[in-house]
Design an enzyme around this catalytic site. Structure first.
Site, mmCIF file in Angstrom:
data_model
loop_
_atom_site.group_PDB
_atom_site.id
_atom_site.type_symbol
_atom_site.label_atom_id
_atom_site.label_comp_id
_atom_site.label_asym_id
_atom_site.label_seq_id
_atom_site.Cartn_x
_atom_site.Cartn_y
_atom_site.Cartn_z
ATOM 1 N N GLU A 207 -57.888 -45.254 -15.939
ATOM 2 C CA GLU A 207 -58.855 -44.512 -15.131
ATOM 3 C C GLU A 207 -60.035 -45.389 -14.705
ATOM 4 O O GLU A 207 -60.560 -45.226 -13.595
ATOM 5 C CB GLU A 207 -59.345 -43.277 -15.885
ATOM 6 C CG GLU A 207 -58.257 -42.271 -16.241
ATOM 7 C CD GLU A 207 -57.463 -41.760 -15.044
ATOM 8 O OE1 GLU A 207 -57.938 -41.887 -13.889
ATOM 9 O OE2 GLU A 207 -56.353 -41.232 -15.263
ATOM 10 N N TRP A 218 -47.824 -47.770 -7.149
ATOM 11 C CA TRP A 218 -46.862 -47.393 -6.114
ATOM 12 C C TRP A 218 -47.541 -46.906 -4.835
ATOM 13 O O TRP A 218 -46.885 -46.675 -3.836
ATOM 14 C CB TRP A 218 -45.914 -46.317 -6.637
ATOM 15 C CG TRP A 218 -46.597 -45.026 -6.984
ATOM 16 C CD1 TRP A 218 -46.827 -43.954 -6.163
ATOM 17 C CD2 TRP A 218 -47.159 -44.669 -8.256
ATOM 18 N NE1 TRP A 218 -47.499 -42.962 -6.830
ATOM 19 C CE2 TRP A 218 -47.709 -43.372 -8.114
ATOM 20 C CE3 TRP A 218 -47.248 -45.315 -9.492
ATOM 21 C CZ2 TRP A 218 -48.338 -42.715 -9.176
ATOM 22 C CZ3 TRP A 218 -47.871 -44.653 -10.547
ATOM 23 C CH2 TRP A 218 -48.412 -43.380 -10.377
ATOM 24 N N THR A 235 -48.401 -57.077 -6.242
ATOM 25 C CA THR A 235 -47.693 -56.012 -6.951
ATOM 26 C C THR A 235 -46.516 -55.575 -6.082
ATOM 27 O O THR A 235 -46.717 -55.152 -4.948
ATOM 28 C CB THR A 235 -48.613 -54.804 -7.221
ATOM 29 O OG1 THR A 235 -49.127 -54.298 -5.987
ATOM 30 C CG2 THR A 235 -49.768 -55.202 -8.124
ATOM 31 N N GLN A 238 -42.945 -50.201 -5.073
ATOM 32 C CA GLN A 238 -42.014 -49.421 -5.878
ATOM 33 C C GLN A 238 -42.039 -47.978 -5.396
ATOM 34 O O GLN A 238 -43.016 -47.526 -4.806
ATOM 35 C CB GLN A 238 -42.342 -49.522 -7.371
ATOM 36 C CG GLN A 238 -43.657 -48.911 -7.811
ATOM 37 C CD GLN A 238 -43.941 -49.120 -9.285
ATOM 38 O OE1 GLN A 238 -43.992 -50.253 -9.768
ATOM 39 N NE2 GLN A 238 -44.119 -48.031 -10.034
#
Length: 322
Positions: A207, A218, A235, A238
């Protein structure tokens, strides 16, 4: 129970009553992208220490967390945000060159809003069984506790939450009177009330990542797709969240052979499986500190001369995906 984060839900709730939010986030996103592309994503002067105030809201004594349990959560933040966590060794070799070190340190506040010495922990006995993702825990008038100066402190509310939510954060650019992070009592710190598989303090790490302008790995779409993005180049795309303890490699969106970066703090895996940020995520967090949270951790009477003032700080990018 799988991990569930209410930060995006909170964002869509806030844009309905805080019209500056979308504009603020758009401004910050422009600054962030320019900073990252120019190679100046590392802030010229990171705060030496970010003061934290933990607001404990409890109905039963079992939820009245001890000072020791609060201290374990601060320790987890200091490990994870300095890439000093012991389980960093669990990153698969193909991803080790992406591991980023935010270089941040957190400590409980030592001075309260009146100037008196403090432990950095407030406590209030309440009658509410559980709060929703509605910020009611963030004001005394609605059964919670008022924040301390959110421009200079990271406020964390610890309470019971409904709907299976483990926590939620306010992205930069939202209403100042509700700025901070909310964590479920049983997902805060180590020991005490913390319950497996969310008993290693990683919900707060996740958080605080949102608080520092990180998306879920994602992306932000309400319906997962392979075309959504977290606006971080290192990253892999996905399809959606991973849960539990995936085995490497776990592929989606044709990101073979290495697959998803499911061990990232911004995925939905169990606490003992999320272990890293990437360099690209670090650059975004540093930009958020420079442009949206420039006074965080700075003494009130000492201006931060390391970074110039920004006309419209507090922002974020293309979060409104419906």
């Amino acid at each position: 129970m799988p991990r569930s984060c209410g930060s995006v839900q909170n964002y869509f709730r806030q844009v309905d009553f805080y019209p500056n939010l979308r504009r603020n986030q758009a401004v910050l996103e422009g600054m962030t992208l320019a900073s990252v592309r120019s190679g100046s994503g590392v802030r010229r002067a990171l705060p030496a220490e970010i003061p934290v105030v933990v607001h404990i809201l409890y109905r039963t004594e079992a939820d009245n967390l001890s000072d020791e349990q609060v201290a374990t959560q601060i320790a987890v933040l200091n490990e994870d945000y300095a890439a000093a966590n012991e389980d960093l060794k669990n990153v698969p070799p193909v991803f080790t060159d992406r591991v980023g070190n935010p270089g941040l340190r957190f400590a409980l506040a030592t001075v309260d809003p009146t100037g008196a010495a403090t432990t950095g922990i407030t406590r209030r006995k309440i009658t509410t069984a559980a709060f929703g993702v509605d910020d009611r825990m963030k004001a005394e008038s609605t059964g919670g506790t008022d924040p301390w100066d959110a421009t200079r402190h990271l406020n964390i509310w610890v309470c019971r939450l409904s709907g299976g939510v483990l926590g939620y954060a306010q992205f930069p650019g939202g209403p100042p009177e509700t700025d901070g992070v909310v964590i479920l009592t049983s997902a805060f710190g180590r020991g005490g009330s913390a319950a497996a598989p969310f008993d290693l303090g990683r919900t707060t790490t996740h958080e605080v990542g949102h608080y520092l302008n990180l998306s879920h790995i994602w992306g932000e779409a309400r319906v997962p797709t392979c075309t959504d993005t977290d606006s971080v180049d290192d990253t892999p795309n996905q399809w959606g969240p991973n849960f539990g303890k995936p085995r490497f490699p776990s592929a989606s969106c044709e990101n073979v052979p290495d697959g998803d970066l499911f061990m990232n703090y911004m995925d939905y895996v169990d606490d003992d499986t999320m272990v890293m940020f990437t360099d690209g995520q670090v650059a975004r967090m540093h930009a958020a500190l420079e442009f949206a949270r420039p006074d965080l951790g700075c003494p009130a009477d000492v201006p931060d001369a390391s970074s110039p003032p920004v006309v419209a700080p507090k922002t974020r990018r293309r979060r409104p995906v419906s």
